[in-house]
Motif scaffolding. Structure first.
Motif, PDB file in Angstrom:
ATOM      1  N   LEU A   1       0.819  -1.213   0.000  1.00 57.13           N
ATOM      2  CA  LEU A   1       0.000   0.000   0.000  1.00 57.13           C
ATOM      3  C   LEU A   1       0.855   1.266   0.000  1.00 57.13           C
ATOM      4  O   LEU A   1       0.335   2.366  -0.185  1.00 57.13           O
ATOM      5  CB  LEU A   1      -0.938   0.013   1.209  1.00 57.13           C
ATOM      6  CG  LEU A   1      -2.085  -0.982   1.171  1.00 57.13           C
ATOM      7  CD1 LEU A   1      -2.722  -1.125   2.551  1.00 57.13           C
ATOM      8  CD2 LEU A   1      -3.126  -0.587   0.131  1.00 57.13           C
ATOM      9  N   GLY A   2       2.165   1.105   0.242  1.00 57.61           N
ATOM     10  CA  GLY A   2       3.061   2.253   0.266  1.00 57.61           C
ATOM     11  C   GLY A   2       3.388   2.761   1.645  1.00 57.61           C
ATOM     12  O   GLY A   2       4.061   3.784   1.800  1.00 57.61           O
ATOM     13  N   SER A   3       2.922   2.072   2.675  1.00 58.91           N
ATOM     14  CA  SER A   3       3.216   2.487   4.042  1.00 58.91           C
ATOM     15  C   SER A   3       4.603   1.990   4.447  1.00 58.91           C
ATOM     16  O   SER A   3       5.096   1.002   3.916  1.00 58.91           O
ATOM     17  CB  SER A   3       2.162   1.939   5.007  1.00 58.91           C
ATOM     18  OG  SER A   3       0.913   2.555   4.758  1.00 58.91           O
TER      19      SER A   3
ATOM     20  N   GLN B   1      -0.696  -4.711  26.461  1.00 57.93           N
ATOM     21  CA  GLN B   1       0.422  -5.662  26.495  1.00 57.93           C
ATOM     22  C   GLN B   1       0.691  -6.311  25.134  1.00 57.93           C
ATOM     23  O   GLN B   1       1.658  -7.059  24.986  1.00 57.93           O
ATOM     24  CB  GLN B   1       0.157  -6.742  27.546  1.00 57.93           C
ATOM     25  CG  GLN B   1       0.015  -6.205  28.964  1.00 57.93           C
ATOM     26  CD  GLN B   1       1.208  -5.375  29.402  1.00 57.93           C
ATOM     27  OE1 GLN B   1       2.351  -5.740  29.172  1.00 57.93           O
ATOM     28  NE2 GLN B   1       0.940  -4.228  30.027  1.00 57.93           N
ATOM     29  N   THR B   2      -0.157  -6.043  24.157  1.00 58.65           N
ATOM     30  CA  THR B   2       0.010  -6.611  22.823  1.00 58.65           C
ATOM     31  C   THR B   2       1.072  -5.828  22.067  1.00 58.65           C
ATOM     32  O   THR B   2       0.922  -4.618  21.879  1.00 58.65           O
ATOM     33  CB  THR B   2      -1.317  -6.550  22.036  1.00 58.65           C
ATOM     34  OG1 THR B   2      -2.321  -7.249  22.765  1.00 58.65           O
ATOM     35  CG2 THR B   2      -1.169  -7.161  20.654  1.00 58.65           C
ATOM     36  N   PRO B   3       2.137  -6.488  21.625  1.00 54.14           N
ATOM     37  CA  PRO B   3       3.154  -5.746  20.875  1.00 54.14           C
ATOM     38  C   PRO B   3       2.628  -5.367  19.486  1.00 54.14           C
ATOM     39  O   PRO B   3       1.997  -6.183  18.820  1.00 54.14           O
ATOM     40  CB  PRO B   3       4.320  -6.736  20.765  1.00 54.14           C
ATOM     41  CG  PRO B   3       3.706  -8.084  20.930  1.00 54.14           C
ATOM     42  CD  PRO B   3       2.476  -7.904  21.778  1.00 54.14           C
ATOM     43  N   ILE B   4       2.853  -4.135  19.104  1.00 53.08           N
ATOM     44  CA  ILE B   4       2.475  -3.697  17.745  1.00 53.08           C
ATOM     45  C   ILE B   4       3.568  -2.805  17.179  1.00 53.08           C
ATOM     46  O   ILE B   4       4.343  -2.192  17.920  1.00 53.08           O
ATOM     47  CB  ILE B   4       1.128  -2.942  17.695  1.00 53.08           C
ATOM     48  CG1 ILE B   4       1.181  -1.658  18.508  1.00 53.08           C
ATOM     49  CG2 ILE B   4      -0.024  -3.815  18.075  1.00 53.08           C
ATOM     50  CD1 ILE B   4       0.193  -0.622  18.057  1.00 53.08           C
ATOM     51  N   GLU B   5       3.576  -2.771  15.879  1.00 47.49           N
ATOM     52  CA  GLU B   5       4.403  -1.827  15.146  1.00 47.49           C
ATOM     53  C   GLU B   5       3.448  -0.912  14.390  1.00 47.49           C
ATOM     54  O   GLU B   5       2.396  -1.337  13.934  1.00 47.49           O
ATOM     55  CB  GLU B   5       5.307  -2.556  14.154  1.00 47.49           C
ATOM     56  CG  GLU B   5       6.303  -3.471  14.830  1.00 47.49           C
ATOM     57  CD  GLU B   5       7.077  -4.331  13.851  1.00 47.49           C
ATOM     58  OE1 GLU B   5       8.170  -4.759  14.227  1.00 47.49           O
ATOM     59  OE2 GLU B   5       6.580  -4.586  12.725  1.00 47.49           O
ATOM     60  N   ILE B   6       3.848   0.337  14.281  1.00 44.25           N
ATOM     61  CA  ILE B   6       3.050   1.314  13.554  1.00 44.25           C
ATOM     62  C   ILE B   6       3.640   1.480  12.155  1.00 44.25           C
ATOM     63  O   ILE B   6       4.824   1.787  11.999  1.00 44.25           O
ATOM     64  CB  ILE B   6       3.017   2.687  14.266  1.00 44.25           C
ATOM     65  CG1 ILE B   6       2.463   2.556  15.688  1.00 44.25           C
ATOM     66  CG2 ILE B   6       2.240   3.714  13.440  1.00 44.25           C
ATOM     67  CD1 ILE B   6       1.023   2.143  15.782  1.00 44.25           C
ATOM     68  N   TRP B   7       2.808   1.226  11.177  1.00 46.03           N
ATOM     69  CA  TRP B   7       3.138   1.458   9.776  1.00 46.03           C
ATOM     70  C   TRP B   7       2.266   2.623   9.328  1.00 46.03           C
ATOM     71  O   TRP B   7       1.159   2.806   9.850  1.00 46.03           O
ATOM     72  CB  TRP B   7       2.799   0.221   8.948  1.00 46.03           C
ATOM     73  CG  TRP B   7       3.672  -0.954   9.251  1.00 46.03           C
ATOM     74  CD1 TRP B   7       3.650  -1.733  10.376  1.00 46.03           C
ATOM     75  CD2 TRP B   7       4.698  -1.480   8.428  1.00 46.03           C
ATOM     76  NE1 TRP B   7       4.602  -2.720  10.290  1.00 46.03           N
ATOM     77  CE2 TRP B   7       5.259  -2.591   9.100  1.00 46.03           C
ATOM     78  CE3 TRP B   7       5.195  -1.129   7.172  1.00 46.03           C
ATOM     79  CZ2 TRP B   7       6.295  -3.339   8.567  1.00 46.03           C
ATOM     80  CZ3 TRP B   7       6.220  -1.887   6.638  1.00 46.03           C
ATOM     81  CH2 TRP B   7       6.763  -2.975   7.338  1.00 46.03           C
ATOM     82  N   GLY B   8       2.702   3.399   8.364  1.00 49.52           N
ATOM     83  CA  GLY B   8       1.837   4.480   7.928  1.00 49.52           C
ATOM     84  C   GLY B   8       2.393   5.292   6.798  1.00 49.52           C
ATOM     85  O   GLY B   8       3.504   5.066   6.304  1.00 49.52           O
ATOM     86  N   GLN B   9       1.555   6.261   6.401  1.00 52.17           N
ATOM     87  CA  GLN B   9       1.922   7.208   5.362  1.00 52.17           C
ATOM     88  C   GLN B   9       0.993   8.407   5.436  1.00 52.17           C
ATOM     89  O   GLN B   9      -0.097   8.336   6.001  1.00 52.17           O
ATOM     90  CB  GLN B   9       1.883   6.577   3.978  1.00 52.17           C
ATOM     91  CG  GLN B   9       0.511   6.125   3.522  1.00 52.17           C
ATOM     92  CD  GLN B   9       0.583   5.400   2.188  1.00 52.17           C
ATOM     93  OE1 GLN B   9       0.929   6.013   1.181  1.00 52.17           O
ATOM     94  NE2 GLN B   9       0.265   4.117   2.192  1.00 52.17           N
TER      95      GLN B   9
END
Length: 181
Positions: free
Chosen positions: A146-148, A162-170
């Motif tokens: 998607l380009g993020s 407590q849930t690990p997440i990564e932030i992707w974005g644009q």
């Protein structure tokens, strides 16, 4: 905007606000441990009901939420995707969660691209994120497609803190540049 009659069509999908008849397929998807793995985990029907009503209620209160994804060819509910920003969320998200039967067909990309267009054009969002579990490689590939880009670790509000997440974005500008290219 008359969100109750909102309908976005892509080549193969219909995106629309959730309707009562979507619940059985929604509950089945949330009961599937593999499908629900990265979206809060497997849920009992009563818990799925509350989640389903959260999506529907967000339309009433916020004027947007995730769309039900309907496969045009079959008329079947195959997931949910779209704009999502609960209280305390790390940003304006366009997320996705499709059934296992819909995986690998390009539906998530097709629907997420349409939802991102809608969020930028109709909601006026300047930025879109995707909060993705570090082990969810399929969603990471989709975010890249998607380009993020990966922005780094993020934190969800309770009860998912407590849930690990990564932030992707644009940004909207980055999205528009890709559309023109």
């Amino acid at each position: 905007m008359d969100w109750q009659h909102l309908r976005i069509e892509t080549d193969r999908l219909i995106l629309r606000p959730p309707q009562a008849e979507d619940f059985e397929a929604y509950a089945a998807n949330m009961a599937d441990a593999e499908s629900a793995r990265f979206i809060g985990g497997q849920q009992l029907r009563a818990v799925a009901w509350r989640g389903f009503l959260t999506l529907a209620g967000a339309w009433m209160i916020q004027g947007y939420s995730m769309f039900s994804v309907i496969e045009k060819a079959s008329g079947q509910w195959i997931g949910r995707l779209g704009p999502w920003q609960p209280d305390g969320w790390p940003g304006s998200e366009v997320g996705w969660a499709l059934t296992r039967s819909a995986a690998g067909k390009g539906y998530a990309h097709e629907g997420a691209a349409a939802a991102m267009d809608w969020a930028f054009d109709h909601l006026g969002w300047a930025d879109v994120i995707h909060s993705i579990h570090p082990d969810n490689h399929a969603s990471q590939v989709l975010a890249k497609r998607l380009g993020s880009s990966l922005r780094g670790p993020g934190k969800l509000p309770a009860p998912y803190e407590q849930t690990p997440i990564e932030i992707w974005g644009q940004t909207r500008e980055q999205w528009r540049q890709r559309q023109r290219a």
